[in-house]
Design a protein around this motif. Structure first.
Motif, short mmCIF file in Angstrom:
data_model
loop_
_atom_site.label_atom_id
_atom_site.label_comp_id
_atom_site.label_asym_id
_atom_site.label_seq_id
_atom_site.Cartn_x
_atom_site.Cartn_y
_atom_site.Cartn_z
N TYR A 181 -11.65 4.47 -5.32
CA TYR A 181 -11.09 3.31 -4.63
C TYR A 181 -10.93 2.15 -5.60
CZ TYR A 181 -11.76 5.93 -0.39
OH TYR A 181 -11.66 6.90 0.58
N GLY A 182 -9.86 1.38 -5.37
CA GLY A 182 -9.57 0.24 -6.23
C GLY A 182 -9.13 -0.95 -5.41
N PRO A 183 -9.53 -2.18 -5.78
CA PRO A 183 -9.23 -3.36 -4.99
C PRO A 183 -7.74 -3.67 -4.91
CG PRO A 183 -10.07 -4.00 -7.13
CD PRO A 183 -10.25 -2.52 -7.02
N TYR A 184 -7.33 -4.21 -3.80
CA TYR A 184 -5.95 -4.66 -3.62
C TYR A 184 -5.77 -5.96 -4.39
CZ TYR A 184 -1.62 -6.05 -1.26
OH TYR A 184 -0.32 -6.41 -0.99
N PHE A 185 -4.77 -6.02 -5.26
CA PHE A 185 -4.49 -7.24 -6.01
C PHE A 185 -3.72 -8.22 -5.13
CE2 PHE A 185 -4.57 -5.75 -10.76
CZ PHE A 185 -5.90 -5.43 -10.63
N ASP B 97 -9.32 -1.59 0.20
CA ASP B 97 -8.92 -1.07 -1.11
C ASP B 97 -7.86 0.01 -0.99
OD1 ASP B 97 -10.98 -2.68 -1.97
OD2 ASP B 97 -11.86 -1.18 -3.29
N HIS B 98 -7.24 0.30 -2.15
CA HIS B 98 -6.43 1.51 -2.30
C HIS B 98 -7.38 2.69 -2.48
CE1 HIS B 98 -2.80 -0.90 -3.12
NE2 HIS B 98 -3.50 -1.59 -4.00
N TYR C 174 0.82 -1.20 0.00
CA TYR C 174 0.00 0.00 0.00
C TYR C 174 0.87 1.27 0.00
CZ TYR C 174 -4.13 -2.82 1.19
OH TYR C 174 -5.16 -3.74 1.19
N ASN C 175 0.16 2.40 -0.05
CA ASN C 175 0.80 3.72 0.09
C ASN C 175 1.88 3.95 -0.96
OD1 ASN C 175 -0.78 4.24 2.50
ND2 ASN C 175 0.63 2.85 3.57
N SER D 214 -3.52 11.14 -10.70
CA SER D 214 -2.25 10.70 -10.12
C SER D 214 -2.10 11.27 -8.73
CB SER D 214 -1.07 11.13 -11.00
OG SER D 214 -0.97 12.55 -11.03
N GLY D 215 -1.32 10.60 -7.91
CA GLY D 215 -1.09 11.07 -6.55
C GLY D 215 -0.63 9.94 -5.66
N ASN D 216 -0.49 10.25 -4.38
CA ASN D 216 -0.11 9.24 -3.41
C ASN D 216 -1.36 8.50 -2.93
OD1 ASN D 216 2.72 9.88 -3.36
ND2 ASN D 216 2.20 11.72 -2.18
N SER D 217 -1.33 7.19 -2.98
CA SER D 217 -2.49 6.40 -2.56
C SER D 217 -2.40 6.06 -1.08
CB SER D 217 -2.56 5.11 -3.37
OG SER D 217 -1.45 4.28 -3.09
N ASN D 218 -3.55 5.65 -0.52
CA ASN D 218 -3.58 5.20 0.85
C ASN D 218 -4.51 4.00 0.96
OD1 ASN D 218 -6.06 6.51 0.52
ND2 ASN D 218 -6.19 7.05 2.68
N LYS D 219 -4.57 3.38 2.12
CA LYS D 219 -5.46 2.24 2.33
C LYS D 219 -6.78 2.75 2.89
CE LYS D 219 -5.73 -2.29 4.61
NZ LYS D 219 -5.04 -3.25 5.50
N ASP D 220 -7.87 2.29 2.31
CA ASP D 220 -9.20 2.66 2.78
C ASP D 220 -9.35 2.33 4.27
OD1 ASP D 220 -11.89 3.29 3.00
OD2 ASP D 220 -12.60 1.51 1.93
N PHE D 221 -9.77 3.31 5.06
CA PHE D 221 -9.95 3.10 6.50
C PHE D 221 -11.43 2.98 6.86
CE2 PHE D 221 -9.84 7.65 5.66
CZ PHE D 221 -10.94 8.12 6.34
N LEU D 222 -12.31 2.89 5.87
CA LEU D 222 -13.73 2.83 6.16
C LEU D 222 -14.29 1.41 6.05
CD1 LEU D 222 -14.75 6.13 4.36
CD2 LEU D 222 -14.76 5.70 6.82
N LEU D 223 -14.65 0.98 4.85
CA LEU D 223 -15.37 -0.28 4.72
C LEU D 223 -14.63 -1.39 3.98
CD1 LEU D 223 -18.91 1.10 3.79
CD2 LEU D 223 -17.94 0.67 6.04
#
Length: 327
Positions: free
Chosen positions: A309-313, A264-265, A228-229, A252-261
């Motif tokens: 948001y996008g799923p973690y592969f 995902d990225h 992540y990140n 484009s930008g810095n991604s993070n991990k979803d902290f809600l539900l």
């Protein structure tokens, strides 16, 4: 001792015992596993330029309080119905953004490179209507694999039909042809319960004019369990206002991990319906247009505008990819 026990009562008791014995002897029938792939059906010449322009952009969002009460469904946002683009001429997104701007919340990609050919729009029929998403050609054993979002191959329990990939789509034009899927795939979890953590879909497309997809448009690298990140670039063909689906758009930008539900990225991005399934890259090179794909556009929260948001592969996505690339 009861001398009045009738023959009928004896037979009834014997019948009860026999029924119990038969029940115990009958093996339980296991539930059929949910199919994780679908052999495609096509109507020849279905996707005209006008029909592609009129396709409804598939839009998936999560609303507040959308987590179900059952523990097994925790982290699964409720899907809402797709939204149609306005029938009036939608405004085009601003094209003033430069591809060298970082971060970029959403703007037309003008940098060229491989991404222009490997990415494209996805079209399909769903519930009696035409709809659109985005997708990307990825490196594969069969040279014919497209990756997209799970809801772009199956949604609300039904597999889409007439599924085609149009790389480098340009306002109704298909400069590299329409690539018809022979089979579409989803992660086990998406196929079974449409788990938003696993919103990953794929398609294997038939050769066109004797050539495979990767021979014609190239293919992007793909990575699983990459962490992540990261610095990310996201691409797609948003078709709901203020976009119109005619051009490739990026964030484009810095991604993070979803902290809600979900797990995902997350990435700052204002792309709208129709961008679902578009690729996310780490290590993206603006000069060459090549990167390592690690996710796809999946959903946004209605209460968090301008964030995608996008799923973690992970291993689940890799299993689906392996089924597709060896098909």
């Amino acid at each position: 001792m009861n001398r009045h026990r009738t023959a009928a009562s004896v037979l009834l008791a014997a019948g009860t015992l026999l029924a119990g014995a038969l029940t115990a002897a009958t093996p339980s029938v296991a539930a059929e596993p949910t199919p994780t792939s679908f052999r495609q059906q096509h109507s020849q010449g279905f996707w005209t330029a006008e029909r592609m322009r009129q396709a409804v952009p598939l839009d998936v969002t999560a609303a507040p309080g959308s987590v179900r009460s059952a523990p097994s469904a925790a982290g699964r946002p409720t899907l809402v119905a797709p939204t149609a683009a306005s029938t009036s001429s939608p405004a085009r997104a601003s094209t003033s953004a430069s591809p060298t701007a970082f971060p970029q919340a959403g703007g037309a990609w003008t940098g060229g490179g491989a991404i222009v050919k490997t990415s494209g729009r996805v079209f399909f029929t769903m519930g009696g209507r035409t709809a659109s998403c985005s997708g990307d050609s990825v490196t594969s054993a069969n040279g014919s694999t497209v990756i997209t979002a799970g809801h772009c191959v199956k949604y609300q329990g039904a597999w889409h039909t007439n599924w085609v990939f149009v790389p480098a789509y340009d306002n109704g034009n298909a400069p590299y042809g329409q690539w018809s899927a022979t089979k579409t795939f989803a992660t086990d979890q998406w196929a079974a319960s449409e788990d938003m953590n696993m919103d990953v879909g794929l398609a294997v497309v038939a050769p066109l004019n004797g050539q495979k997809l990767s021979q014609v448009v190239g293919a992007q690298g793909i990575l699983f369990n990459g962490g992540y990140n990261k610095k990310m670039y996201s691409f797609g063909f948003p078709a709901a206002a203020p976009y119109d689906g005619s051009k490739l758009v990026y964030c484009s930008g810095n991604s993070n991990k979803d902290f809600l539900l979900t797990k995902d990225h997350g990435l700052g991005c204002n792309m709208t319906g129709g961008s679902s399934g578009g690729p996310w890259f780490q290590d993206f090179n603006e000069a060459t247009g090549l990167g390592t794909q690690v996710s796809v556009n999946s959903f946004g929260y209605v209460f968090l505008p301008n964030r995608m948001y996008g799923p973690y592969f992970g291993n689940e996505a890799k299993a689906a990819y392996d089924r597709a690339q060896t098909s």
